[in-house]
Design a protein around this motif. Structure first.
Motif, PDB file in Angstrom:
ATOM      1  N   ALA A  24      34.213  47.714  41.717  1.00 52.34           N
ATOM      2  CA  ALA A  24      35.242  47.719  40.684  1.00 52.34           C
ATOM      3  C   ALA A  24      36.078  46.442  40.745  1.00 52.34           C
ATOM      4  O   ALA A  24      36.445  45.865  39.707  1.00 52.34           O
ATOM      5  CB  ALA A  24      36.131  48.948  40.838  1.00 52.34           C
ATOM      6  N   ARG A  25      36.390  45.999  41.953  1.00 53.37           N
ATOM      7  CA  ARG A  25      37.136  44.738  42.094  1.00 53.37           C
ATOM      8  C   ARG A  25      36.357  43.565  41.516  1.00 53.37           C
ATOM      9  O   ARG A  25      36.937  42.679  40.864  1.00 53.37           O
ATOM     10  CB  ARG A  25      37.431  44.478  43.565  1.00 53.37           C
ATOM     11  N   ASN A  26      35.071  43.556  41.782  1.00 53.93           N
ATOM     12  CA  ASN A  26      34.244  42.468  41.254  1.00 53.93           C
ATOM     13  C   ASN A  26      34.238  42.478  39.722  1.00 53.93           C
ATOM     14  O   ASN A  26      34.339  41.429  39.082  1.00 53.93           O
ATOM     15  CB  ASN A  26      32.823  42.592  41.788  1.00 53.93           C
ATOM     16  N   ARG A  27      34.107  43.697  39.135  1.00 51.71           N
ATOM     17  CA  ARG A  27      34.114  43.787  37.675  1.00 51.71           C
ATOM     18  C   ARG A  27      35.478  43.377  37.120  1.00 51.71           C
ATOM     19  O   ARG A  27      35.559  42.672  36.110  1.00 51.71           O
ATOM     20  CB  ARG A  27      33.794  45.212  37.241  1.00 51.71           C
ATOM     21  N   LEU A  28      36.539  43.835  37.790  1.00 52.85           N
ATOM     22  CA  LEU A  28      37.882  43.482  37.347  1.00 52.85           C
ATOM     23  C   LEU A  28      38.078  41.975  37.361  1.00 52.85           C
ATOM     24  O   LEU A  28      38.691  41.397  36.439  1.00 52.85           O
ATOM     25  CB  LEU A  28      38.910  44.167  38.255  1.00 52.85           C
ATOM     26  N   SER A  29      37.565  41.314  38.391  1.00 52.30           N
ATOM     27  CA  SER A  29      37.709  39.861  38.480  1.00 52.30           C
ATOM     28  C   SER A  29      37.064  39.172  37.287  1.00 52.30           C
ATOM     29  O   SER A  29      37.618  38.207  36.742  1.00 52.30           O
ATOM     30  CB  SER A  29      37.077  39.375  39.788  1.00 52.30           C
ATOM     31  N   LEU A  30      35.922  39.680  36.863  1.00 51.50           N
ATOM     32  CA  LEU A  30      35.250  39.085  35.702  1.00 51.50           C
ATOM     33  C   LEU A  30      36.081  39.262  34.426  1.00 51.50           C
ATOM     34  O   LEU A  30      36.240  38.320  33.630  1.00 51.50           O
ATOM     35  CB  LEU A  30      33.878  39.731  35.520  1.00 51.50           C
ATOM     36  N   TYR A  31      36.628  40.475  34.235  1.00 54.47           N
ATOM     37  CA  TYR A  31      37.407  40.720  33.021  1.00 54.47           C
ATOM     38  C   TYR A  31      38.721  39.939  33.040  1.00 54.47           C
ATOM     39  O   TYR A  31      39.151  39.427  31.995  1.00 54.47           O
ATOM     40  CB  TYR A  31      37.685  42.209  32.881  1.00 54.47           C
ATOM     41  N   GLU A  32      39.338  39.837  34.205  1.00 54.34           N
ATOM     42  CA  GLU A  32      40.582  39.069  34.295  1.00 54.34           C
ATOM     43  C   GLU A  32      40.327  37.597  33.971  1.00 54.34           C
ATOM     44  O   GLU A  32      41.115  36.963  33.278  1.00 54.34           O
ATOM     45  CB  GLU A  32      41.162  39.238  35.704  1.00 54.34           C
ATOM     46  N   LYS A  33      39.203  37.094  34.461  1.00 53.81           N
ATOM     47  CA  LYS A  33      38.883  35.689  34.185  1.00 53.81           C
ATOM     48  C   LYS A  33      38.595  35.475  32.701  1.00 53.81           C
ATOM     49  O   LYS A  33      39.006  34.469  32.111  1.00 53.81           O
ATOM     50  CB  LYS A  33      37.675  35.258  35.016  1.00 53.81           C
ATOM     51  N   SER A  34      37.858  36.418  32.079  1.00 51.35           N
ATOM     52  CA  SER A  34      37.569  36.262  30.651  1.00 51.35           C
ATOM     53  C   SER A  34      38.853  36.303  29.829  1.00 51.35           C
ATOM     54  O   SER A  34      39.006  35.566  28.852  1.00 51.35           O
ATOM     55  CB  SER A  34      36.604  37.354  30.184  1.00 51.35           C
ATOM     56  N   ALA A  45      47.348  39.023  35.429  1.00 52.19           N
ATOM     57  CA  ALA A  45      46.812  37.953  34.594  1.00 52.19           C
ATOM     58  C   ALA A  45      47.645  36.693  34.791  1.00 52.19           C
ATOM     59  O   ALA A  45      48.727  36.718  35.398  1.00 52.19           O
ATOM     60  CB  ALA A  45      46.807  38.381  33.126  1.00 52.19           C
ATOM     61  N   ASP A  46      47.135  35.590  34.280  1.00 50.32           N
ATOM     62  CA  ASP A  46      47.815  34.316  34.508  1.00 50.32           C
ATOM     63  C   ASP A  46      49.037  34.122  33.622  1.00 50.32           C
ATOM     64  O   ASP A  46      49.876  33.268  33.901  1.00 50.32           O
ATOM     65  CB  ASP A  46      46.829  33.161  34.277  1.00 50.32           C
ATOM     66  N   TRP A  74      51.328  39.778  32.374  1.00 47.18           N
ATOM     67  CA  TRP A  74      50.388  40.874  32.085  1.00 47.18           C
ATOM     68  C   TRP A  74      49.688  41.302  33.369  1.00 47.18           C
ATOM     69  O   TRP A  74      49.548  40.552  34.327  1.00 47.18           O
ATOM     70  CB  TRP A  74      49.348  40.449  31.063  1.00 47.18           C
ATOM     71  N   GLU A  75      49.145  42.532  33.324  1.00 48.88           N
ATOM     72  CA  GLU A  75      48.372  43.080  34.436  1.00 48.88           C
ATOM     73  C   GLU A  75      47.135  43.782  33.866  1.00 48.88           C
ATOM     74  O   GLU A  75      47.246  44.561  32.917  1.00 48.88           O
ATOM     75  CB  GLU A  75      49.205  44.058  35.257  1.00 48.88           C
ATOM     76  N   VAL A  76      45.981  43.476  34.457  1.00 44.93           N
ATOM     77  CA  VAL A  76      44.706  44.041  34.001  1.00 44.93           C
ATOM     78  C   VAL A  76      44.392  45.267  34.856  1.00 44.93           C
ATOM     79  O   VAL A  76      44.435  45.214  36.088  1.00 44.93           O
ATOM     80  CB  VAL A  76      43.562  43.010  34.108  1.00 44.93           C
ATOM     81  N   HIS A  77      44.065  46.388  34.205  1.00 43.09           N
ATOM     82  CA  HIS A  77      43.737  47.648  34.874  1.00 43.09           C
ATOM     83  C   HIS A  77      42.273  47.993  34.570  1.00 43.09           C
ATOM     84  O   HIS A  77      41.875  48.016  33.393  1.00 43.09           O
ATOM     85  CB  HIS A  77      44.638  48.780  34.380  1.00 43.09           C
TER      86      HIS A  77
END
Length: 575
Positions: free
Chosen positions: A50-60, A272-273, A277-280
């Motif tokens: 889940a952390r790995n997937r979250l990292s991808l979405y946060e980067k996008s 987020a940068d 914001w915060e990505v969940h």
């Protein structure tokens, strides 16, 4: 009516049942512990995934917001934009801004004057045009008027569509802001990508309001209850229009788990940068329990296999006892097999013994007539009754060959006494052809003799090898008696340091017989009275004495091929 069991048997049965119950309890307890351990283990794996997937979405998300940060800065320094801010050529600027929006795929680009009113916009001339609208209440305008870059997310008051706004001040010659250029990004494409991926994800702003999400029913819900002051501030900025901003039905239970409604998820977050914001990200927990159940099931199967193995060991003891009883039977079978082999060897020895007796008899009976014939020929030569030298030589050659054949019979009885020497394989085939050429012509057979290696050297007795080749050719002639197409092929080749002489025909073939059967003494496929079945047997013994071997097989188009394999001698070798 059956008699009651004795006390000893009853005690033994109770003890056995007690052991069974204990084993069942132990297995259930061990399986339960394993299941719980597996849940913990697979949960840690799922959390990392889940952390790995979250990292991808946060980067996008960060990449999507960052990509256009520079554009307002560039536009604020564009000469036509500055001129438009001063009130010049606004019609041309509208067209220019529309071109910027289309090329950059922006929802809108617009110019605000010092009062916050849009005086030029990329969507000019449309029902939802920003031109003439006042946006002085928006934070991005206020930041620009303070000489700062402004960022803001909210629902558009004109279009009703949410977007991400970036503003940049336009300054005069003294560096004082007097206008602002603003771009609006449409974030719906990013949300559609999340929906297509089938993920559960949302982005909350610094007030805990969901501004982007893969599930539309979560949009503009709040993670925590808003204070009255927060609601007033949001209303003043008209950030979310008339949205009620209700509380999301969710509950955080531990650092990596949360409920949405009645369903439990793995829950991970990442800042987020921009904009606080915060990505969940939420991942279904069902796969954890499925994998844990699988592991427990495998363990259960393993335990069952252990029990089966225990039963197997008991059965094995029974089998071993049975095997002892079968041992004598197997020994009897082996003894019978050895007896059959001994009988076969005895039959072979009997045939060879008979062949030896026959060879001795033929040698004895033919020896004197041949000697007499030689004497008669010598007398006829002296007396002059034979005037043709060619005739004399032919008779002498035939008598010599007859004499040699009787010698070969003696050699078959006691092989290995004749003299061996080097010679070319072509000489062997030429000598054999001279003896059978008349028979080949008389039988109307087409002969094809191609010797690729005529000069290949072998070591042995040339006359004995001629006898082998003659025998193979005569067998082929006999096999083609009833054939419509009579063809005989003789070949000499080299194969893996062996000289191979092959004789093939278009006759009836050898059927299903093997070369070992064909080489047995007195075995023949000819009609009664036309052969004794000694040719191949003698030939095989001769080839064996020359350290070679013979093969025989049927040809696909009919007929058979017999091959003789002899060791090749190199001229420099010392035999």
């Amino acid at each position: 009516m059956s008699e009651p069991l004795g006390p000893d048997i009853q005690i033994a049965q109770r003890a056995r049942r007690s052991v069974y119950y204990t084993l069942i309890v132990v297995v259930i307890a061990a399986t339960t512990l394993l299941f719980l351990a597996a849940v913990s283990y697979f949960r840690s794996i799922e959390i990392q995934e889940a952390r790995n997937r979250l990292s991808l979405y946060e980067k996008s998300l960060s990449d999507g917001l960052e990509r256009f940060q520079h554009l307002p800065y560039v536009l604020a320094r564009d000469a036509q934009v500055i001129a438009g801010a001063k009130g010049f050529a606004l019609d041309q600027l509208n067209v220019r801004l529309r071109g910027f929006a289309e090329k950059a795929k922006l929802e809108a680009v617009y110019l605000l004057d010092s009062f916050g009113t849009a005086i030029a916009a990329s969507n000019f001339g449309t029902p939802s045009s920003f031109v003439g609208q006042n946006y002085a209440f928006r934070p991005y305008y206020m930041n620009a008027m303070r000489g700062q870059t402004g960022e803001f997310f909210g629902v558009g008051t004109t279009t009703g569509r949410p977007g991400y706004f970036i503003s940049e001040p336009i300054v005069d010659a003294n560096g004082r802001p007097f206008a602002a250029i603003v771009i609006k990004l449409d974030m719906s494409g990013l949300e559609r990508a999340w929906v297509d991926a089938g993920e559960k994800i949302f982005v909350a702003n610094d007030s805990g309001i969901i501004v982007l999400t893969s599930h539309s029913e979560w949009l503009y819900k709040t993670l925590v209850a808003l204070t009255p002051e927060q609601r007033i501030n949001i209303m003043n900025k008209r950030q979310f229009g008339n949205q009620p901003l209700d509380l999301l039905d969710w509950k955080k239970t531990d650092p990596y788990a949360a409920y949405i409604g009645d369903q439990r998820f793995i829950h991970v977050t990442s800042p987020a940068d921009r904009l606080g914001w915060e990505v969940h990200f939420f991942q279904d927990e069902r796969r954890i329990y499925e994998r844990a159940a699988l592991a427990a099931g495998v363990f259960g199967i393993f335990v069952v296999l252990l029990l089966v193995f225990a039963v197997f060991l008991r059965s094995e003891r029974i089998r071993q006892a049975f095997a002892v009883s079968q041992s004598d039977r197997n020994k009897l079978i082996i003894a019978n097999k050895e007896l059959r082999n001994a009988q076969k060897e005895l039959s072979q020895s009997s045939k060879l013994a008979a062949l030896g007796q026959l060879s001795a008899s033929v040698t004895h009976e033919l020896g004197q007539p041949i000697s007499a014939l030689r004497n008669y020929l010598a007398a006829a030569e002296i007396s002059g009754h034979i005037t043709s030298k060619a005739t004399l030589q032919n008779f002498s050659g035939v008598i010599d060959r007859m004499d040699n054949l009787t010698k070969q019979l003696r050699l078959f009885i006691k092989p290995g006494m004749e003299k061996f020497e080097r010679f070319e394989i072509g000489d062997v085939i030429d000598g054999a052809m001279a003896l059978v050429e008349h028979d080949i012509v008389a039988a109307g057979i087409d002969i094809d003799c191609a010797l690729d290696v005529r000069q290949a050297l072998v070591f042995g007795n040339r006359l004995r090898l001629e006898q082998v080749v003659v025998n193979l050719i005569q067998n082929s002639i006999a096999a083609m008696d009833d054939a419509e197409n009579k063809a005989l092929k003789i070949r000499a080749q080299i194969h893996e340091q062996e000289v191979v002489v092959s004789v093939s025909d278009t006759g009836h073939g050898i059927g299903i017989k093997k070369i070992d059967e064909l080489q047995e003494p007195f075995h023949t496929t000819r009609a009664s009275g036309t052969g004794m079945g000694l040719g191949l047997s003698i030939s095989a013994e001769i080839v064996k004495d020359h350290n070679g071997h013979m093969t025989a097989e049927n040809l696909p188009d009919g007929g058979s091929i017999f091959s003789i394999y002899l060791p090749q001698i190199i001229a420099s070798d010392n035999p």
